[in-house]
Structure formats: structure tokens, C-alpha cells
Design a protein around this motif. Structure first.
Motif, PDB file in Angstrom:
ATOM      1  N   THR A 163      -0.461   1.922  -5.643  1.00  6.21           N
ATOM      2  CA  THR A 163       0.063   2.387  -6.964  1.00  6.21           C
ATOM      3  C   THR A 163       0.396   1.282  -8.199  1.00  6.21           C
ATOM      4  OG1 THR A 163       1.118   4.170  -5.845  1.00  6.21           O
ATOM      5  CG2 THR A 163       1.880   3.834  -7.948  1.00  6.21           C
ATOM      6  N   LEU A 164       0.850   0.314  -7.568  1.00  4.47           N
ATOM      7  CA  LEU A 164       1.095  -0.782  -8.566  1.00  4.47           C
ATOM      8  C   LEU A 164      -0.002  -1.641  -8.693  1.00  4.47           C
ATOM      9  CD1 LEU A 164       3.377  -2.324  -9.817  1.00  4.47           C
ATOM     10  CD2 LEU A 164       3.918  -3.656  -7.998  1.00  4.47           C
ATOM     11  N   CYS A 165      -0.783  -2.011  -7.737  1.00  4.72           N
ATOM     12  CA  CYS A 165      -1.832  -3.270  -7.939  1.00  4.72           C
ATOM     13  C   CYS A 165      -2.997  -2.869  -8.568  1.00  4.72           C
ATOM     14  CB  CYS A 165      -2.114  -3.783  -6.528  1.00  4.72           C
ATOM     15  SG  CYS A 165      -0.427  -4.626  -5.730  1.00  4.72           S
ATOM     16  N   THR A 166      -3.608  -3.790  -9.284  1.00  8.16           N
ATOM     17  CA  THR A 166      -4.654  -3.496  -9.933  1.00  8.16           C
ATOM     18  C   THR A 166      -6.077  -4.159  -9.099  1.00  8.16           C
ATOM     19  OG1 THR A 166      -4.458  -5.671 -11.327  1.00  8.16           O
ATOM     20  CG2 THR A 166      -3.830  -3.570 -12.348  1.00  8.16           C
ATOM     21  N   SER A 167      -5.752  -5.180  -8.243  1.00  9.67           N
ATOM     22  CA  SER A 167      -6.541  -5.621  -7.363  1.00  9.67           C
ATOM     23  C   SER A 167      -5.841  -6.175  -6.192  1.00  9.67           C
ATOM     24  CB  SER A 167      -7.221  -7.000  -8.010  1.00  9.67           C
ATOM     25  OG  SER A 167      -6.301  -7.925  -8.298  1.00  9.67           O
ATOM     26  N   GLY A 168      -6.850  -6.401  -5.098  1.00  5.38           N
ATOM     27  CA  GLY A 168      -6.215  -6.442  -3.714  1.00  5.38           C
ATOM     28  C   GLY A 168      -6.855  -7.639  -3.108  1.00  5.38           C
ATOM     29  N   LEU A 169      -6.043  -8.427  -2.238  1.00  8.26           N
ATOM     30  CA  LEU A 169      -6.647  -9.372  -1.421  1.00  8.26           C
ATOM     31  C   LEU A 169      -6.467  -9.239   0.122  1.00  8.26           C
ATOM     32  CD1 LEU A 169      -8.183 -12.132  -1.912  1.00  8.26           C
ATOM     33  CD2 LEU A 169      -5.904 -13.195  -1.715  1.00  8.26           C
ATOM     34  N   LEU A 170      -7.172  -8.828   1.026  1.00  6.57           N
ATOM     35  CA  LEU A 170      -7.043  -8.601   2.265  1.00  6.57           C
ATOM     36  C   LEU A 170      -7.224  -9.931   3.157  1.00  6.57           C
ATOM     37  CD1 LEU A 170      -6.551  -6.985   4.731  1.00  6.57           C
ATOM     38  CD2 LEU A 170      -8.962  -6.189   4.605  1.00  6.57           C
ATOM     39  N   LEU A 171      -6.246 -10.185   3.987  1.00  7.00           N
ATOM     40  CA  LEU A 171      -6.182 -11.532   4.869  1.00  7.00           C
ATOM     41  C   LEU A 171      -6.402 -11.143   6.096  1.00  7.00           C
ATOM     42  CD1 LEU A 171      -3.452 -13.988   3.053  1.00  7.00           C
ATOM     43  CD2 LEU A 171      -6.441 -13.967   2.515  1.00  7.00           C
ATOM     44  N   ASN A 172      -7.136 -11.880   6.954  1.00  3.92           N
ATOM     45  CA  ASN A 172      -7.274 -11.593   8.434  1.00  3.92           C
ATOM     46  C   ASN A 172      -7.446 -12.716   9.262  1.00  3.92           C
ATOM     47  OD1 ASN A 172      -7.481 -10.072  10.773  1.00  3.92           O
ATOM     48  ND2 ASN A 172      -9.750 -10.042  10.489  1.00  3.92           N
ATOM     49  N   LYS A 173      -6.193 -13.237   9.734  1.00  2.41           N
ATOM     50  CA  LYS A 173      -6.368 -14.511  10.739  1.00  2.41           C
ATOM     51  C   LYS A 173      -6.856 -15.796   9.895  1.00  2.41           C
ATOM     52  CE  LYS A 173      -7.898 -11.933  14.791  1.00  2.41           C
ATOM     53  NZ  LYS A 173      -8.926 -11.841  16.031  1.00  2.41           N
ATOM     54  N   GLY A 174      -6.074 -15.878   8.754  1.00 11.36           N
ATOM     55  CA  GLY A 174      -5.995 -16.880   7.772  1.00 11.36           C
ATOM     56  C   GLY A 174      -7.274 -16.916   6.878  1.00 11.36           C
ATOM     57  N   ASN A 175      -8.139 -15.688   7.058  1.00  9.39           N
ATOM     58  CA  ASN A 175      -9.466 -15.811   6.079  1.00  9.39           C
ATOM     59  C   ASN A 175      -9.358 -14.622   5.272  1.00  9.39           C
ATOM     60  OD1 ASN A 175     -11.548 -17.957   7.325  1.00  9.39           O
ATOM     61  ND2 ASN A 175     -10.451 -17.018   8.861  1.00  9.39           N
ATOM     62  N   ILE A 176     -10.235 -14.659   4.052  1.00 14.04           N
ATOM     63  CA  ILE A 176     -10.221 -13.524   3.023  1.00 14.04           C
ATOM     64  C   ILE A 176     -11.049 -12.545   3.723  1.00 14.04           C
ATOM     65  CG2 ILE A 176     -10.779 -12.795   1.001  1.00 14.04           C
ATOM     66  CD1 ILE A 176      -9.757 -15.169  -0.274  1.00 14.04           C
ATOM     67  N   GLU A 177     -10.709 -11.332   4.018  1.00 14.80           N
ATOM     68  CA  GLU A 177     -11.702 -10.405   4.579  1.00 14.80           C
ATOM     69  C   GLU A 177     -12.370  -9.564   3.754  1.00 14.80           C
ATOM     70  OE1 GLU A 177     -12.693  -8.134   8.210  1.00 14.80           O
ATOM     71  OE2 GLU A 177     -11.661 -10.101   8.047  1.00 14.80           O
ATOM     72  N   PHE A 178     -11.388  -9.436   2.352  1.00 14.02           N
ATOM     73  CA  PHE A 178     -11.967  -8.662   1.402  1.00 14.02           C
ATOM     74  C   PHE A 178     -11.333  -8.977  -0.016  1.00 14.02           C
ATOM     75  CE2 PHE A 178     -11.496  -5.071  -1.679  1.00 14.02           C
ATOM     76  CZ  PHE A 178     -12.881  -4.509  -1.697  1.00 14.02           C
ATOM     77  N   SER A 179     -11.764  -8.879  -1.088  1.00 18.31           N
ATOM     78  CA  SER A 179     -11.342  -9.257  -2.395  1.00 18.31           C
ATOM     79  C   SER A 179     -11.988  -8.300  -3.389  1.00 18.31           C
ATOM     80  CB  SER A 179     -11.608 -10.686  -2.647  1.00 18.31           C
ATOM     81  OG  SER A 179     -11.078 -11.011  -4.073  1.00 18.31           O
ATOM     82  N   GLY A 180     -11.173  -7.318  -4.139  1.00 22.75           N
ATOM     83  CA  GLY A 180     -11.617  -6.501  -5.023  1.00 22.75           C
ATOM     84  C   GLY A 180     -10.600  -5.551  -5.404  1.00 22.75           C
ATOM     85  N   PRO A 181     -11.116  -4.265  -5.950  1.00 20.82           N
ATOM     86  CA  PRO A 181     -10.083  -3.394  -6.504  1.00 20.82           C
ATOM     87  C   PRO A 181      -8.952  -3.099  -5.390  1.00 20.82           C
ATOM     88  CG  PRO A 181     -12.021  -2.613  -6.892  1.00 20.82           C
ATOM     89  CD  PRO A 181     -12.418  -3.843  -6.207  1.00 20.82           C
ATOM     90  N   ALA A 182      -7.670  -2.798  -5.589  1.00 18.90           N
ATOM     91  CA  ALA A 182      -6.579  -2.633  -4.727  1.00 18.90           C
ATOM     92  C   ALA A 182      -6.786  -1.476  -3.922  1.00 18.90           C
ATOM     93  CB  ALA A 182      -5.040  -2.385  -5.663  1.00 18.90           C
ATOM     94  N   GLY A 183      -7.521  -0.314  -4.476  1.00 17.53           N
ATOM     95  CA  GLY A 183      -7.549   0.816  -3.658  1.00 17.53           C
ATOM     96  C   GLY A 183      -8.626   0.542  -2.571  1.00 17.53           C
ATOM     97  N   ASP A 184      -9.768  -0.019  -2.821  1.00 16.86           N
ATOM     98  CA  ASP A 184     -10.641  -0.503  -1.714  1.00 16.86           C
ATOM     99  C   ASP A 184     -10.048  -1.389  -0.827  1.00 16.86           C
ATOM    100  OD1 ASP A 184     -12.463   1.069  -3.471  1.00 16.86           O
ATOM    101  OD2 ASP A 184     -13.398  -0.756  -4.149  1.00 16.86           O
ATOM    102  N   ALA A 185      -9.260  -2.394  -1.028  1.00 22.20           N
ATOM    103  CA  ALA A 185      -8.622  -3.223   0.018  1.00 22.20           C
ATOM    104  C   ALA A 185      -7.797  -2.675   0.884  1.00 22.20           C
ATOM    105  CB  ALA A 185      -7.742  -4.446  -1.055  1.00 22.20           C
ATOM    106  N   VAL A 186      -6.874  -1.642   0.361  1.00 21.18           N
ATOM    107  CA  VAL A 186      -6.143  -0.776   1.228  1.00 21.18           C
ATOM    108  C   VAL A 186      -6.907   0.138   2.092  1.00 21.18           C
ATOM    109  CG1 VAL A 186      -4.499   1.406   0.933  1.00 21.18           C
ATOM    110  CG2 VAL A 186      -4.151  -0.677  -0.405  1.00 21.18           C
ATOM    111  N   GLU A 187      -8.055   0.709   1.302  1.00 21.05           N
ATOM    112  CA  GLU A 187      -8.772   1.472   2.511  1.00 21.05           C
ATOM    113  C   GLU A 187      -9.523   0.695   3.596  1.00 21.05           C
ATOM    114  OE1 GLU A 187     -12.842   4.204   2.228  1.00 21.05           O
ATOM    115  OE2 GLU A 187     -11.697   4.124   0.460  1.00 21.05           O
ATOM    116  N   LYS A 188      -9.995  -0.537   3.363  1.00 20.64           N
ATOM    117  CA  LYS A 188     -10.457  -1.318   4.333  1.00 20.64           C
ATOM    118  C   LYS A 188      -9.533  -1.953   5.240  1.00 20.64           C
ATOM    119  CE  LYS A 188     -13.570  -5.424   4.966  1.00 20.64           C
ATOM    120  NZ  LYS A 188     -14.547  -4.422   5.573  1.00 20.64           N
ATOM    121  N   TYR A 189      -8.252  -1.955   4.768  1.00 18.93           N
ATOM    122  CA  TYR A 189      -7.433  -2.542   5.855  1.00 18.93           C
ATOM    123  C   TYR A 189      -6.650  -1.304   6.695  1.00 18.93           C
ATOM    124  CZ  TYR A 189      -2.440  -4.123   7.087  1.00 18.93           C
ATOM    125  OH  TYR A 189      -1.471  -4.371   7.734  1.00 18.93           O
ATOM    126  N   THR A 190      -6.614  -0.178   6.130  1.00 19.09           N
ATOM    127  CA  THR A 190      -6.174   1.146   6.896  1.00 19.09           C
ATOM    128  C   THR A 190      -7.449   1.307   7.778  1.00 19.09           C
ATOM    129  OG1 THR A 190      -5.169   1.908   5.022  1.00 19.09           O
ATOM    130  CG2 THR A 190      -5.600   3.386   6.740  1.00 19.09           C
TER     131      THR A 190
END
Length: 332
Positions: A231-258
Motif C-alpha cells: 500500500t505504502l511503497c512505490t518500489s521494493g527490495l527483497l533481500l535473501n541471505k544477504g543478497n538482493i533477490e529482487f529489485s523493482g515495483p513494490a507489488g512485484d517484490a511482495v508477490e515474489k517474497y510471498t
């Protein structure tokens, strides 16, 4: 305009130790440095995985982190516990320094990393407001102009002249967020601490962060509340074990994390003994299976139950509730 630019950022820790843990290791690092050689301990490849025991004492909390944030952007940083989110925010807030890499930040930063960050426990709420403002480089007159607004937002007016060491964790966070958001930093960094506040205050804070971004200021927001991030964020950064797993729109980051988390869901549960199974003396659950596997929120879900039944009735009526992670009944 970019206000944060991170290039090739690494952060290494030695587990259970301060510094490298011994004079010999410190001297070894110094000797390599003065000769222009690579730090020997940076060759260690310990993965940031909290679930596995490592073969050495060194671990990379962050590895090869690269991203940039524009003015007015709201960046949601998500990932499992131990992924490196808080370490990244501490480096950006200059609480700790990176092992290597470059960070460029334009503007004043106000950080809310944990309960009580930047507060002196012996000082009153009033005194801590002025202390935090001074740290941000504001004059007394500027702080006074915002003082009433800060106190009203925090909702702790009755205790504003009480030492903050007597505050509850919720009161701490209320005042700390109010100070961080109202003293006009160019960049606002908020870690998961908002979860300490009640639902009404969380809603209030999310609204304030929206207002802050609308004014052209930048927000970095770490949370496990995916609805808030989406709801709040315009972009997202997904971290996994100290690395960037995904960087892009917040909705896409949430979907990948889920989706990643859905792979870890236990979709098959079987009980071997009647006495150990959930239920009562009349009926107990023998096994449960959820399909498809892995499951996703848009899928049509099939749940299969098998029971032990010790009654004499040929027909029984069953009812169940579906409860989410916040222990709220979705339907029943």
C-alpha cells in the motif's frame, strides 16, 4: 534526483566477537592493508544463513548490494529474519560502517531502527525531542515550532515531562516516530519497530509516511506487513541471505517474497498416534493435506482431512475457522 546510491556494498561480521576477536587477526589485517593487499578475511565465504551451522567464524551479512533511491520514493525492504535488512539500514544510518563498498547519501537522515533509538533514558520526553532535533542540525526555534505537533501526534502529552526510561515500549515508539517524522529530515528510515504500536497508531504512522513522501522526502521502510508495504511503497527490495533477490515495483517484490515463503509451508501433516493428535476423545485429526503444492494465494485450494472417530453416530457435523498469521478469523 537520486538521494541514495549504494554500490558493491559488503558487510562482514565475526560471529560472537567484537572486531576480529584477537590481536593476531587485527595485526594480520593491518599488515595486509599497509602492503596494499586484500584483507585475508574477506576471502571467507560464510553464507548469511541463520538456519545452518557454519564451518568458520566469519559471515557475510551483506554481499554485493547495489541499488539507488530517488527523491520522494518510498522503498520497502523485505525479507525473512536474518536476511540483512536491519544491517543495511544501520549502514545507511551510519550506525555501523561497511566492510567495503560505496554509499552516497544526499540530505539529513532520521532513523527509527529499534525501540529507544536516539533517546537518552534519563531525559524526559520533552528534552529528548530537543536532543533529537539538535542531532538533526535544527535550531531551538525550529524545534519549538514543531513541538506541539510532535506531542499531539505521539499521544503521550501527559507523560512528556517524565523520563523516557519509565515509558512503555509502545510510548517509546510513539514519541520516537513523531520526532523522526516531524523534524523534517530529507530521508526517513523506519525499521520494524512500528509493530510495537497498536493498530490505531500503525495506521496513523503509515498515513504520516505517505504525507512525508508527498512532500518530496524519501522513506525507507522495513516491515513484515506485506499489506503495508504494498500500500505504502512505490518500489521494493527483497533481500535473501544477504543478497538482493529482487529489485523493482513494490507489488512485484511482495508477490515474489510471498511465493518464496509458500514453498516453505508444510502442506502435509500426519499424526501417527490417536492420543497425540489434535481433537477430543470423540474425534481427532489423523492427517491434513493442502493442494496444490506449492500453494499460491490466487489458487483454488483443496484441503483434505482424515479423522479418527470413536463415536457410535454414523453422521457428524464439523466446523472450522480459517485464521491468518495475525490470529484473525478470515472465515468460519
Amino acid at each position: 534526483m537520486e538521494v541514495i546510491n549504494v554500490e558493491n556494498l559488503y558487510k562482514q561480521y565475526r560471529l560472537g566477537q567484537v572486531s576480529t576477536g584477537s590481536i593476531a587477526h587485527d595485526l594480520n589485517r593491518w599488515w595486509h592493508t599497509v602492503r596494499g593487499k586484500e584483507d585475508p578475511y574477506e576471502k571467507i565465504t560464510g553464507v548469511n544463513n541463520r538456519e545452518a551451522s557454519g564451518s568458520n567464524d566469519y559471515v557475510w551479512a551483506l554481499q554485493d548490494i547495489n541499488f539507488s533511491v530517488k527523491q520522494g520514493e518510498v522503498l520497502g525492504i523485505i525479507g525473512r529474519n536474518g536476511a540483512g535488512k536491519s544491517t543495511l539500514l544501520k549502514i545507511l544510518s551510519k550506525v555501523t560502517s561497511p566492510t567495503k563498498g560505496n554509499i552516497k547519501v544526499k540530505g539529513r537522515i532520521a532513523s527509527l531502527l529499534e525501540v529507544g533509538t536516539g533517546f537518552h533514558p534519563e531525559l524526559t520526553g520533552r528534552e529528548n525531542i530537543f536532543l533529537n532535533g539538535a542531532i538533526l542540525g535544527m535550531t531551538k526555534s525550529e524545534i519549538r515550532a514543531k513541538f506541539d505537533e510532535i506531542v499531539a501526534f505521539s499521544g503521550v502529552e501527559k507523560y512528556i515531562d517524565t523520563p523516557v526510561k519509565r515509558y512503555s515500549s509502545g510510548m517509546y515508539v510513539r514519541l520516537a516516530f513523531a520526532v523522526a517524522a516531524h523534524l523534517e529530515p530529507e530521508i526517513l528510515i523506519v525499521d520494524e519497530v512500528l509493530a510495537v504500536g497498536d493498530a490505531e497508531f500503525q495506521k496513523k504512522c503509515l498515513g504520516k509516511m505517505k504525507d512525508v513522501s508527498a512532500e518530496g522526502r524519501t522513506v525507507l521502510f522495513v516491515s513484515h506487513n506485506m499489506i503495508a508495504v504494498r500500500t505504502l511503497c512505490t518500489s521494493g527490495l527483497l533481500l535473501n541471505k544477504g543478497n538482493i533477490e529482487f529489485s523493482g515495483p513494490a507489488g512485484d517484490a511482495v508477490e515474489k517474497y510471498t511465493r518464496i515463503n509458500s514453498l516453505n509451508v508444510n502442506q502435509w501433516r500426519k499424526h501417527e498416534k490417536f492420543s497425540a493428535a489434535p481433537g477430543n476423545e470423540l474425534i481427532r485429526i489423523k492427517q491434513v493435506q493442502i493442494q496444490p503444492e506449492p500453494i499460491w494465494i490466487d489458487d483454488e485450494i483443496k484441503i483434505t482431512f482424515c479423522f479418527w472417530y470413536t463415536g457410535e453416530e454414523s453422521k457428524i457435523r464439523l466446523a472450522f475457522d480459517l485464521i491468518n498469521l495475525h490470529e484473525q478469523v478470515v472465515f468460519g
